[in-house]
Write a protein that holds these residues in place. Structure first.
Motif: not given
Lengths: 446, 446
Positions: A273-290
């Motif tokens: 719902s905000t840009e920050a929230e969108a980036h958080a969604v991405q980061s959460e997933l990226d972190d799980l990939a590493v």
């Protein structure tokens, strides 16, 4: 406002396109063998008037069959045909490891069962692991495309082997079929000898929608001849516009109407719902990939013949050590795209690996629903796309957010329909029903 | 009352098994490409607790694709999996013109999608017309069976290549699969070289139910090794008992439990509220199969390499002019059955042709519901059958009459269940789930 209608295809890779989607708390990988799980996603997409669902495929173990389930596309889409009414159903199938009679028949059957909603994403298979499952060595790039051309000649011929009005079912006369309207194909080629006719009437769409995704030189030439829709991976609007112009020119040079081929770049949107929230969604997933050792253990650590993890993770990708594109036997265009991404953004190995976890080289974008809609409108109205291949990083949650929050914006802007444009997949995509090659002489004679 | 439970399979050949079914006033051949038509039949069968639906198939134009529709079995049954919950789904597929990796995968997929309801009717293809659709010459009888044996070795191996508990989906550890429980097959044989593993987890049933229908010597040997259910054509209880005893003995000789192979003769019942009405149903259909010139124009005018219509219609079938059984490359056991029928009943050519229109050599019987139930009970309780492959001459009307009037009699007599015995097709047939060849050593070690 353009008078064209945007095409939206949902690329159904579960539990999400992000390599780590299955590890996310909202993810239910235990349901990826469960028909109800897919039926729920398909019905939700249909309620939002999404034009089509698309299933990718591979013919070796690789990452498939683990968290993703590994269901075979034609059987899964046949099931989904029974629980949906309008949405198109596009299955990937390989011309390298299938037989044209069986495959033409299966797609004809899906088209009949779904009332004209079948599409075929035509792929050739470079995978040497797959070849080992089919009593074969790997097949060279050019040879694969020669076989694919002939495969399409045969498949389209088989679909035409029954004229549309061949099935007359005249009970009184005892004539089920007008034999003059069922034709032998008598194809004799380098790869196949097929007499025909097909043992099923012509599909409702004439031919199922023909989709193609290879973007190498061979791939683009193949598309110019055969494709009616193209799924492509582009990282920038400039690259997408160049690809769009190139393909449309090739289509015209092949004597076809450029508008009869729809170009759909992949887009993997991380929405908040905000840009920050969108980036958080991405980061959460990226972190799980590493994992803790910092080396992504998931997919796409391999680039051409080189394992990226052999290089120092925090130094720039050593471009001079990568193979030449023409030496790549697999997905050449994806290789070139990834190398170009690493060069343009001067990525370290770790950064590149992290980026590839997102959508395997497809364009990822994190933003609000408005921002995602802006991006789609920009590409669509500036010669970069006829629509998009939407690749939700996480099913069903990120897909539902796209449907509930991005689609209505596109509808309000007059870019996307609020009702399906027709009954068949071709009608949804704004494409004509193909003429029957065998019926033409009769029409001319009449 | 026996403690065995009768098995009833509905052989879904639309618009009916009688060659002239499509011409009957109650027949709707225009619906044979329509999923709703099949869904209605499947749901009706399920409401009556019928154990399974079965689709035959052929890979040349022949009679298929005309009034019958010509839909491909795996796609159609995948659709029906979505609109049913309990009934088994048995698809015919050829080992001659398919590839084991693709076919094993499709059946695994159907088994997952249906929650363990998939069955495979394994056929070899003698049809030279079909061969011409697959870049091939015809394949000799024995060679077809050698390929079929190896095909089954590979397919069952691929289904076993994932142990049942290989998919662990450990989100915390980032491990979707226990790699030690996913096995390469590394099959190297005369026909196939297949590395494996399959790209999908083990099917819910372990292996889809394996069904077989050939009754030649090669066919019976194949069945003794592989089949778990056998569809057979028998004209008299004496022949059926001899076949039953022969197959069960072969199964035992192959080291298997004779009770682990279920034998289901075909039965095409013409049902009326009186015997006269039942015979009238049959006569009406028989008359529709014979046009005014008296020569049946439908199927089965060919016997081996001989066209029966070349002989005087009202003289006895000239048995001495027919080829020897061992010279027949196609369906040898059916050929023998038809010749024996003509000999036993001293039929004229016209009478034989008329009889074949009924159910292509399968056992036809006209009678009241009580009489049909008596016949079923007689065969079932006297060593001739474990169940029946019900072949309604006319769908859906004659099938509905069977379900509404014959099935309740069988239930009242305690022969047939009033609720499904389990969730999976194997459970319906009273068959065990197969052990996994790769898991055995571990179990022994434990």
């Amino acid at each position: 406002m353009p008078d064209r209608d945007l095409i939206l295809n949902a690329f159904l890779m579960v539990p999400g396109h992000h390599a780590a989607a299955w590890r996310h708390p909202l993810s239910t990988p235990e349901r990826t063998l469960d028909l109800d799980y897919y039926a729920g996603i398909a019905r939700t997409a249909e309620a939002a008037k999404i034009d089509s669902l698309f299933l990718a495929d591979g013919l070796s173990s690789g990452r498939r069959g683990g968290a993703r389930g590994g269901l075979e596309p034609l059987t899964l889409l046949s099931s989904l045909a029974a629980v949906t009414e309008r949405i198109g159903l596009i299955a990937t199938a390989s011309t390298t490891f299938n037989d044209p009679y069986n495959l033409a028949r299966a797609f004809a059957s899906l088209d009949h069962l779904s009332g004209g909603r079948a599409g075929w994403n035509i792929v050739t298979s470079a995978d040497t692991e797959a070849a080992a499952n089919f009593s074969r060595e790997a097949v060279a790039h050019e040879a694969r495309y020669r076989r694919a051309h002939e495969f399409l000649e045969v498949a389209t011929g088989l679909w035409d082997s029954w004229e549309d009005d061949a099935r007359i079912l005249d009970k009184a006369a005892g004539r089920p079929v007008d034999g003059d309207k069922v034709h032998e194909l008598n194809h004799v080629g380098a790869h196949f000898q097929v007499r025909g006719p097909l043992n099923a009437p012509r599909p409702p769409q004439g031919h199922p929608l023909l989709v193609q995704a290879g973007s190498s030189e061979d791939g683009k030439d193949f598309a110019a001849h055969w494709a009616e829709a193209i799924f492509t991976a582009q990282q920038t609007i400039e690259d997408a516009r160049a690809f769009y112009a190139d393909v449309k020119a090739r289509v015209a040079a092949a004597g076809r109407d450029p508008d009869a081929v729809k170009i759909l770049p992949g887009l993997s949107p991380f929405i908040g719902s905000t840009e920050a929230e969108a980036h958080a969604v991405q980061s959460e997933l990226d972190d799980l990939a590493v994992p803790t050792d910092g080396v992504p253990t998931q997919v796409w650590r391999q680039l051409g013949t080189v394992d990226l993890t052999q290089f120092p993770l925090d130094e720039p990708v050593p471009l001079h050590l990568l193979p030449d594109e023409t030496d790549v036997q697999g997905n050449r265009s994806r290789f070139a795209l990834i190398v170009s991404l690493a060069r343009r953004e001067r990525l370290t190995v770790r950064q590149l690996l992290r980026r590839l976890a997102g959508a395997r080289g497809h364009f990822t974008f994190a933003g609000t629903p408005e921002q995602v809609a802006d991006l789609i409108e920009d590409w669509f109205t500036h010669g970069a796309a006829d629509g998009f291949n939407i690749m939700p990083p996480l099913y069903p949650s990120q897909f539902e957010i796209f449907l509930e929050h991005v689609v209505p914006i596109l509808q309000r802007r007059g870019l996307f329909h609020t009702e399906y444009r027709g009954r068949t997949l071709r009608e949804h995509y704004g494409l004509d029903r193909p003429a029957n090659r065998f019926a033409r002489p009769r029409e001319l004679a009449a």
